[in-house]
Scaffold this active site. Structure first.
Site, PDB file in Angstrom:
ATOM      1  N   LEU A  85       0.772  -1.337  -0.082  1.00 54.31           N
ATOM      2  CA  LEU A  85       0.143   0.135   0.075  1.00 54.31           C
ATOM      3  C   LEU A  85       0.712   1.395   0.025  1.00 54.31           C
ATOM      4  CD1 LEU A  85      -1.675  -2.006   2.401  1.00 54.31           C
ATOM      5  CD2 LEU A  85      -3.369  -0.530   1.713  1.00 54.31           C
ATOM      6  N   ALA A  86       2.031   1.334   0.310  1.00 59.13           N
ATOM      7  CA  ALA A  86       2.859   2.310   0.365  1.00 59.13           C
ATOM      8  C   ALA A  86       2.788   3.264  -0.915  1.00 59.13           C
ATOM      9  CB  ALA A  86       4.452   1.941   0.896  1.00 59.13           C
ATOM     10  N   ALA A  87       2.655   4.414  -0.713  1.00 60.44           N
ATOM     11  CA  ALA A  87       2.420   5.373  -1.919  1.00 60.44           C
ATOM     12  C   ALA A  87       2.494   6.943  -1.507  1.00 60.44           C
ATOM     13  CB  ALA A  87       1.394   4.980  -2.705  1.00 60.44           C
ATOM     14  N   THR A 134      -5.543   1.984  -7.648  1.00 56.02           N
ATOM     15  CA  THR A 134      -6.616   3.007  -7.621  1.00 56.02           C
ATOM     16  C   THR A 134      -7.514   3.002  -8.970  1.00 56.02           C
ATOM     17  OG1 THR A 134      -6.981   5.467  -7.628  1.00 56.02           O
ATOM     18  CG2 THR A 134      -4.990   4.877  -8.474  1.00 56.02           C
ATOM     19  N   ASP A 135      -8.819   3.474  -8.827  1.00 57.78           N
ATOM     20  CA  ASP A 135      -9.641   3.406 -10.064  1.00 57.78           C
ATOM     21  C   ASP A 135      -9.104   4.796 -10.743  1.00 57.78           C
ATOM     22  OD1 ASP A 135     -10.330   5.575  -8.500  1.00 57.78           O
ATOM     23  OD2 ASP A 135     -12.740   5.133  -8.433  1.00 57.78           O
ATOM     24  N   GLU A 136      -8.128   5.649 -10.168  1.00 54.77           N
ATOM     25  CA  GLU A 136      -7.904   6.681 -11.136  1.00 54.77           C
ATOM     26  C   GLU A 136      -7.166   6.342 -12.460  1.00 54.77           C
ATOM     27  OE1 GLU A 136      -6.488  10.149  -9.037  1.00 54.77           O
ATOM     28  OE2 GLU A 136      -8.039   9.884  -7.513  1.00 54.77           O
ATOM     29  N   TYR A 159      -0.043  11.358 -10.335  1.00 51.66           N
ATOM     30  CA  TYR A 159      -0.434  10.562  -9.175  1.00 51.66           C
ATOM     31  C   TYR A 159      -0.923   9.397  -9.832  1.00 51.66           C
ATOM     32  CZ  TYR A 159      -3.279   7.717  -6.064  1.00 51.66           C
ATOM     33  OH  TYR A 159      -3.828   6.648  -5.356  1.00 51.66           O
ATOM     34  N   LYS A 163       0.778   5.471 -10.539  1.00 49.08           N
ATOM     35  CA  LYS A 163       0.028   4.228 -10.032  1.00 49.08           C
ATOM     36  C   LYS A 163      -0.122   3.176 -11.240  1.00 49.08           C
ATOM     37  CE  LYS A 163      -1.268   3.387  -6.316  1.00 49.08           C
ATOM     38  NZ  LYS A 163      -0.810   2.582  -5.201  1.00 49.08           N
ATOM     39  N   LYS A 198      -7.345  15.215   2.364  1.00 51.26           N
ATOM     40  CA  LYS A 198      -8.198  14.586   1.378  1.00 51.26           C
ATOM     41  C   LYS A 198      -9.670  15.415   1.614  1.00 51.26           C
ATOM     42  CE  LYS A 198      -5.218  11.718   0.030  1.00 51.26           C
ATOM     43  NZ  LYS A 198      -4.738  10.709   0.450  1.00 51.26           N
ATOM     44  N   HIS A 293      -8.582  18.100 -13.462  1.00 53.14           N
ATOM     45  CA  HIS A 293      -9.690  17.656 -12.880  1.00 53.14           C
ATOM     46  C   HIS A 293     -10.412  16.284 -13.340  1.00 53.14           C
ATOM     47  CE1 HIS A 293     -12.247  18.419  -9.045  1.00 53.14           C
ATOM     48  NE2 HIS A 293     -11.760  17.012  -9.000  1.00 53.14           N
TER      49      HIS A 293
HETATM   50  P1  NAD Z   1      -1.646   7.467   2.832  1.00 50.78           P
HETATM   51  O1  NAD Z   1      -0.999   8.559   2.180  1.00 50.78           O
HETATM   52  O2  NAD Z   1      -2.738   7.832   3.869  1.00 50.78           O
HETATM   53  O3  NAD Z   1      -0.552   6.447   3.203  1.00 50.78           O
HETATM   54  C1  NAD Z   1       0.523   6.179   2.591  1.00 50.78           C
HETATM   55  C2  NAD Z   1       1.453   5.385   3.471  1.00 50.78           C
HETATM   56  O4  NAD Z   1       2.832   4.897   2.715  1.00 50.78           O
HETATM   57  C3  NAD Z   1       2.047   6.331   4.717  1.00 50.78           C
HETATM   58  O5  NAD Z   1       2.105   5.802   5.714  1.00 50.78           O
HETATM   59  C4  NAD Z   1       3.438   6.701   4.383  1.00 50.78           C
HETATM   60  O6  NAD Z   1       4.322   6.949   5.265  1.00 50.78           O
HETATM   61  C5  NAD Z   1       3.712   5.548   3.318  1.00 50.78           C
HETATM   62  N1  NAD Z   1       4.955   5.912   2.404  1.00 50.78           N
HETATM   63  C6  NAD Z   1       5.017   6.849   1.502  1.00 50.78           C
HETATM   64  N2  NAD Z   1       6.190   6.837   1.043  1.00 50.78           N
HETATM   65  C7  NAD Z   1       6.715   5.885   1.209  1.00 50.78           C
HETATM   66  C8  NAD Z   1       8.017   5.074   0.951  1.00 50.78           C
HETATM   67  N3  NAD Z   1       8.861   5.607   0.099  1.00 50.78           N
HETATM   68  N4  NAD Z   1       8.627   3.966   1.725  1.00 50.78           N
HETATM   69  C9  NAD Z   1       7.807   3.294   2.739  1.00 50.78           C
HETATM   70  N5  NAD Z   1       6.476   3.949   2.839  1.00 50.78           N
HETATM   71  C10 NAD Z   1       6.146   5.048   2.392  1.00 50.78           C
HETATM   72  O7  NAD Z   1      -2.582   6.415   1.628  1.00 50.78           O
HETATM   73  P2  NAD Z   1      -3.741   5.773   1.564  1.00 50.78           P
HETATM   74  O8  NAD Z   1      -4.845   7.006   1.272  1.00 50.78           O
HETATM   75  O9  NAD Z   1      -3.842   4.929   2.948  1.00 50.78           O
HETATM   76  O10 NAD Z   1      -3.488   4.763   0.279  1.00 50.78           O
HETATM   77  C11 NAD Z   1      -2.736   3.607   0.291  1.00 50.78           C
HETATM   78  C12 NAD Z   1      -2.843   2.963  -0.858  1.00 50.78           C
HETATM   79  O11 NAD Z   1      -4.265   2.827  -1.455  1.00 50.78           O
HETATM   80  C13 NAD Z   1      -1.942   3.879  -1.882  1.00 50.78           C
HETATM   81  O12 NAD Z   1      -1.110   2.929  -2.732  1.00 50.78           O
HETATM   82  C14 NAD Z   1      -3.032   4.488  -2.494  1.00 50.78           C
HETATM   83  O13 NAD Z   1      -2.815   4.599  -4.055  1.00 50.78           O
HETATM   84  C15 NAD Z   1      -4.265   3.361  -2.787  1.00 50.78           C
HETATM   85  N6  NAD Z   1      -5.562   3.743  -2.775  1.00 50.78           N
HETATM   86  C16 NAD Z   1      -5.923   4.787  -1.946  1.00 50.78           C
HETATM   87  C17 NAD Z   1      -7.374   5.096  -2.082  1.00 50.78           C
HETATM   88  C18 NAD Z   1      -7.830   6.263  -1.197  1.00 50.78           C
HETATM   89  O14 NAD Z   1      -8.938   6.625  -1.273  1.00 50.78           O
HETATM   90  N7  NAD Z   1      -7.372   6.737  -0.296  1.00 50.78           N
HETATM   91  C19 NAD Z   1      -8.307   4.513  -2.836  1.00 50.78           C
HETATM   92  C20 NAD Z   1      -7.671   3.587  -3.826  1.00 50.78           C
HETATM   93  C21 NAD Z   1      -6.466   3.036  -3.739  1.00 50.78           C
HETATM   94  O1  DAU Z   2     -10.350   7.228  -6.423  1.00 54.57           O
HETATM   95  C1  DAU Z   2      -9.347   6.736  -5.707  1.00 54.57           C
HETATM   96  C2  DAU Z   2      -8.337   8.040  -5.223  1.00 54.57           C
HETATM   97  O2  DAU Z   2      -9.278   8.788  -4.342  1.00 54.57           O
HETATM   98  C3  DAU Z   2      -7.131   7.557  -4.593  1.00 54.57           C
HETATM   99  O3  DAU Z   2      -6.368   6.813  -5.511  1.00 54.57           O
HETATM  100  C4  DAU Z   2      -6.570   8.825  -4.038  1.00 54.57           C
HETATM  101  O4  DAU Z   2      -5.336   8.398  -3.175  1.00 54.57           O
HETATM  102  C5  DAU Z   2      -7.101   9.510  -3.107  1.00 54.57           C
HETATM  103  O5  DAU Z   2      -6.510  10.896  -2.777  1.00 54.57           O
HETATM  104  C6  DAU Z   2      -8.595   9.927  -3.835  1.00 54.57           C
HETATM  105  O6  DAU Z   2      -8.447  10.877  -4.934  1.00 54.57           O
HETATM  106  P1  DAU Z   2      -9.134  12.184  -5.280  1.00 54.57           P
HETATM  107  O7  DAU Z   2      -8.298  13.278  -5.945  1.00 54.57           O
HETATM  108  O8  DAU Z   2     -10.379  11.737  -5.706  1.00 54.57           O
HETATM  109  O9  DAU Z   2      -9.558  12.599  -3.644  1.00 54.57           O
HETATM  110  P2  DAU Z   2      -9.806  14.007  -2.713  1.00 54.57           P
HETATM  111  O10 DAU Z   2     -10.205  13.527  -1.490  1.00 54.57           O
HETATM  112  O11 DAU Z   2      -8.465  14.894  -3.085  1.00 54.57           O
HETATM  113  O12 DAU Z   2     -10.740  14.875  -3.680  1.00 54.57           O
HETATM  114  C7  DAU Z   2     -12.040  14.278  -4.024  1.00 54.57           C
HETATM  115  C8  DAU Z   2     -12.710  15.319  -4.740  1.00 54.57           C
HETATM  116  O13 DAU Z   2     -13.014  16.414  -4.038  1.00 54.57           O
HETATM  117  C9  DAU Z   2     -12.040  15.664  -5.916  1.00 54.57           C
HETATM  118  O14 DAU Z   2     -13.016  15.862  -7.078  1.00 54.57           O
HETATM  119  C10 DAU Z   2     -11.456  16.723  -5.663  1.00 54.57           C
HETATM  120  C11 DAU Z   2     -12.316  17.325  -4.730  1.00 54.57           C
HETATM  121  N1  DAU Z   2     -11.773  18.300  -3.706  1.00 54.57           N
HETATM  122  C12 DAU Z   2     -10.811  18.089  -2.924  1.00 54.57           C
HETATM  123  C13 DAU Z   2     -10.052  18.852  -2.022  1.00 54.57           C
HETATM  124  C14 DAU Z   2      -9.065  18.181  -1.116  1.00 54.57           C
HETATM  125  C15 DAU Z   2     -12.444  19.735  -3.573  1.00 54.57           C
HETATM  126  O15 DAU Z   2     -13.310  20.241  -4.255  1.00 54.57           O
HETATM  127  N2  DAU Z   2     -11.722  20.418  -2.589  1.00 54.57           N
HETATM  128  C16 DAU Z   2     -10.570  19.958  -1.792  1.00 54.57           C
HETATM  129  O16 DAU Z   2     -10.209  20.814  -0.790  1.00 54.57           O
END
Ligand code: NAD
Ligand code: DAU
Length: 353
Positions: A85-87, A134-136, A159, A163, A198, A293
């Protein structure tokens, strides 16, 4: 003591990773869980205080970009499985500073693949490299349709491009070298412990503090929201039952326009904070749009539902309420996170918007 399996969970101190670590440590006492994390701004070991002294849990501070450190870690533990998951995970950061996304998300993944290949060369039986994506990577949808496992990749931010690149490399190592790899692509997660850069935790925090809620553009972009616990449930199923070489899409079947989501959150916050209805909505502030966006994401998760019996919780309002409750009762967590680097980052990100 040698346990049944030793599993590396990378990024285990982050938002989703910490929920995965907790579930695996508690549910599988017969496994040793090694949480490998660099502890960037997004990594917070305070997410895991409840399980940090469990006998089957180990934390290793490691930067996955450091090839020698990764090789050394794999030799030390001889892992049976990897859940990666690290990213670098925040789209806006990838626009202002893309380099770390290339290093961590691409090079870091290759380092993990090479180390897995090295220790599993002789015997791949029962091993698994599970890459969380991710779905992105699929790009942006118009009004109709959903992403399936066969949708062509079309990443459009640094990003999502990083991925997508890592997804391709994982599949290529599976195809070329026979590593048992599995990939999942998930939609937007929400829930406790999400870093307040986020949308949802940022809005909760701003509403609580009577600060403007920044909505990008017209707020018409659509995301498919999934409770983090549902993602973790899917990760558990896919790690144990997912077929090597396969991909699984994970999503909430829960599409929301950003502005509608923010308005729902405002109503929940007014209720929770005992403020007259309509108070929080006044904080909504439209700001300059995110460059490039993506308009809409939506996931078809029928493969995962049919093949592995997964199902997300249906009630979004209940999941959001749970999340709001968590943030309102974990003010210390929030205060500690919103200090130092985050504050500086926040000022830069919203300056001039
Ligand atoms: P996050 O940013 O909260 O956590 C990322 C973690 O990775 C942190 O603990 C950070 O310290 C660690 N990390 C970053 N760089 C590193 C490195 N070089 N070596 C080791 N560790 C490192 O992320 P998240 O939102 O928990 O997402 C986790 C995973 O899930 C990611 O791969 C992301 O792409 C994927 N994902 C996230 C979402 C979402 O909505 N958050 C959705 C789909 C997929
Ligand atoms: O779809 C999965 C992805 O969802 C993950 O892979 C990413 O790690 C995660 O960050 C997330 O990406 P988004 O860009 O969709 O999430 P974010 O929370 O940054 O933004 C959600 C939506 O809200 C997006 O359309 C941008 C908008 N937004 C975001 C922020 C931070 C705002 O309108 N205002 C804001 O301040």
């Amino acid at each position: 003591m040698k346990t049944e399996k030793t599993i590396l969970i990378t990024g285990g101190a982050g938002f989703i990773g910490s929920h995965v670590v907790r579930r695996f440590v508690n549910k599988y006492p017969q496994y040793t869980i090694v949480n490998g994390d660099k502890l960037t701004y997004a990594g917070n070991l305070e997410n895991l205080t409840d399980i940090e002294s469990a006998p089957n849990y180990v934390f290793e501070k490691i930067d996955i970009v450091d090839k020698n450190a990764v090789t050394g870690l794999f030799i030390k533990y001889n892992f049976d499985g990897v859940i990666h998951l690290a990213a670098e995970s925040h789209v806006d950061r990838s626009i202002s500073a893309p380099d770390d996304f290339v290093f961590t998300n691409i090079i870091g993944t290759v380092n993990l693949l090479n180390a897995s290949l090295h220790i599993w060369k002789e015997n791949k039986e029962g091993k698994k490299f599970y890459h969380i994506s991710t779905d992105e990577v699929f790009g942006s949808l118009g009004k109709e349709g959903k992403f399936t496992e066969t949708t062509a990749y079309d990443p459009r931010s640094p990003y999502s491009a990083s991925k997508a690149s890592s997804d391709h490399l994982v599949r290529a190592y599976g195809h070329t070298f026979g590593i048992p790899v599995v990939v999942s692509n998930c939609s937007n997660n929400y829930g406790p412990n999400q870093f307040p850069e986020k949308l949802i935790p940022l809005a909760i925090n701003n509403i609580k503090n009577n600060k403007p809620i920044p909505v990008y553009g017209k707020g018409e972009n659509i995301r498919d929201w999934l409770y983090v616990g549902d993602h973790v449930e899917a990760i558990d199923l896919i790690f144990h039952m997912g077929k090597p070489g396969e991909t699984y899409n994970i999503g909430g079947n829960n599409e929301w326009k950003n502005i509608d989501l923010i308005k729902l959150l405002c109503r929940i916050m007014d209720k929770k904070l005992g403020r007259p209805e309509g108070t929080s909505e006044k904080l909504i502030t439209y700001v300059k749009d995110r460059p490039g966006h993506d308009l809409r994401y939506a996931i078809d998760s029928s493969k995962l539902q049919k093949e592995l019996g997964w199902k997300p919780i249906p009630d979004f309002a209940a999941g959001l309420e749970l999340t709001v409750d968590w943030y309102l009762s974990n003010t210390l967590w929030l205060e500690r996170v919103i200090s130092g680097e985050y504050e500086k980052y926040y000022e830069n990100m919203y300056a001039g918007r």
